[in-house]
Write a protein that holds these residues in place. Structure first.
Motif, PDB file in Angstrom:
ATOM      1  N   THR A 216      -5.171   6.081   1.602  1.00  0.00           N
ATOM      2  CA  THR A 216      -5.031   4.649   1.314  1.00  0.00           C
ATOM      3  C   THR A 216      -5.969   4.257  -0.075  1.00  0.00           C
ATOM      4  N   VAL A 217      -5.641   3.112  -0.757  1.00  0.00           N
ATOM      5  CA  VAL A 217      -6.603   2.558  -1.409  1.00  0.00           C
ATOM      6  C   VAL A 217      -6.212   1.197  -2.130  1.00  0.00           C
ATOM      7  N   PRO A 218      -7.131   0.743  -1.136  1.00  0.00           N
ATOM      8  CA  PRO A 218      -7.100  -1.278  -1.459  1.00  0.00           C
ATOM      9  C   PRO A 218      -6.664  -2.320  -2.691  1.00  0.00           C
ATOM     10  N   PRO A 219      -6.171  -3.125  -2.642  1.00  0.00           N
ATOM     11  CA  PRO A 219      -6.360  -3.737  -4.397  1.00  0.00           C
ATOM     12  C   PRO A 219      -7.747  -3.422  -4.709  1.00  0.00           C
ATOM     13  N   ALA A 220      -7.737  -3.140  -6.391  1.00  0.00           N
ATOM     14  CA  ALA A 220      -8.766  -3.309  -7.185  1.00  0.00           C
ATOM     15  C   ALA A 220      -9.712  -5.494  -6.947  1.00  0.00           C
ATOM     16  N   THR A 221      -8.408  -5.816  -6.364  1.00  0.00           N
ATOM     17  CA  THR A 221      -8.975  -7.263  -6.359  1.00  0.00           C
ATOM     18  C   THR A 221      -9.599  -7.915  -6.019  1.00  0.00           C
ATOM     19  N   SER A 222      -9.297  -6.749  -4.203  1.00  0.00           N
ATOM     20  CA  SER A 222      -9.886  -7.763  -3.369  1.00  0.00           C
ATOM     21  C   SER A 222      -9.153  -9.378  -2.407  1.00  0.00           C
ATOM     22  N   GLN A 223      -7.549  -8.709  -3.019  1.00  0.00           N
ATOM     23  CA  GLN A 223      -6.885  -9.880  -3.388  1.00  0.00           C
ATOM     24  C   GLN A 223      -5.902  -9.130  -1.975  1.00  0.00           C
TER      25      GLN A 223
END
Length: 204
Positions: free
Chosen positions: A5-12
């Motif tokens: 799993t990879v979260p959004p790169a924007t930290s939003q």
């Protein structure tokens, strides 16, 4: 089920969730390596590993057997596993199925059509995929739009498989966006550009 799993790169909080299923003999790491080419920094990505070991690769996985003598063995189990896992994702990610795109390449594309037609997803992306025998029936009243992409020179899954999938789902009133590319059985940047545009239209 094991997954990357990879979260959004924007930290939003994620704008949506994109699940990508690998093909026969590949694994989650293979499709996760494509992440930079998707260029969708606002989205969370999940790349699950298929449940079965591949018969000819120590690191490859399979959603079901494709060898002639065992054709489609394991499909029912993988289908149920995938449906249960997808339905659990809203709890773990906070993203509802209505903002989730299910995508897949080759055998993963076939699994996308198999389970995705009957889940309330935002959209389906089928890359170099095909329909399982007897699959393609829509049982819910509203169905997510589908993107089908395929290489004209695909030597593994013939172009005819994409045309058949398109015809089958369109006959049931499903909106299908269809693109052919001058390539073989592969994923290329121009295909992912089409995917990116599709995702933006499906989740807005």
């Amino acid at each position: 089920m094991q997954f990357i799993t990879v979260p959004p790169a924007t930290s939003q909080p994620p704008a949506g969730l994109i699940v990508t299923l690998h093909g026969w003999g590949a694994n989650a790491q293979d499709v996760a390596s494509l992440l930079p080419f998707f260029n969708l920094p606002d989205y969370q990505f999940m790349f699950p590993n298929a449940p079965y070991p591949h018969p000819h690769s120590p690191v490859g996985r399979a959603w079901y057997d494709l060898r002639t003598e065992n054709m489609y063995q394991g499909l029912a189990e993988s289908r149920q596993l995938l449906v249960d896992w997808l339905q659990s994702l809203e709890t773990s990610t906070g993203v509802p199925l209505s903002r989730t795109i299910l995508s897949g390449f080759s055998q993963g594309g076939a699994m996308t059509l198999d389970v995705g037609l009957n889940l309330p997803l935002a959209g389906l992306v089928v890359m170099s995929g095909y329909l399982h025998p007897g699959a393609g029936t829509v049982t819910q009243s509203s169905i997510a739009p589908i993107l089908i992409t395929h290489g004209r020179y695909d030597e593994v899954v013939p172009l005819q498989a994409a045309l058949k999938a398109r015809e089958t789902v369109e006959s049931q009133g499903v909106a299908v966006e269809y693109h052919e590319f001058d390539m073989g059985h592969e994923i290329q940047p121009q295909m992912l550009e089409v995917v990116r545009n599709f995702v933006g239209n499906a989740i807005n």
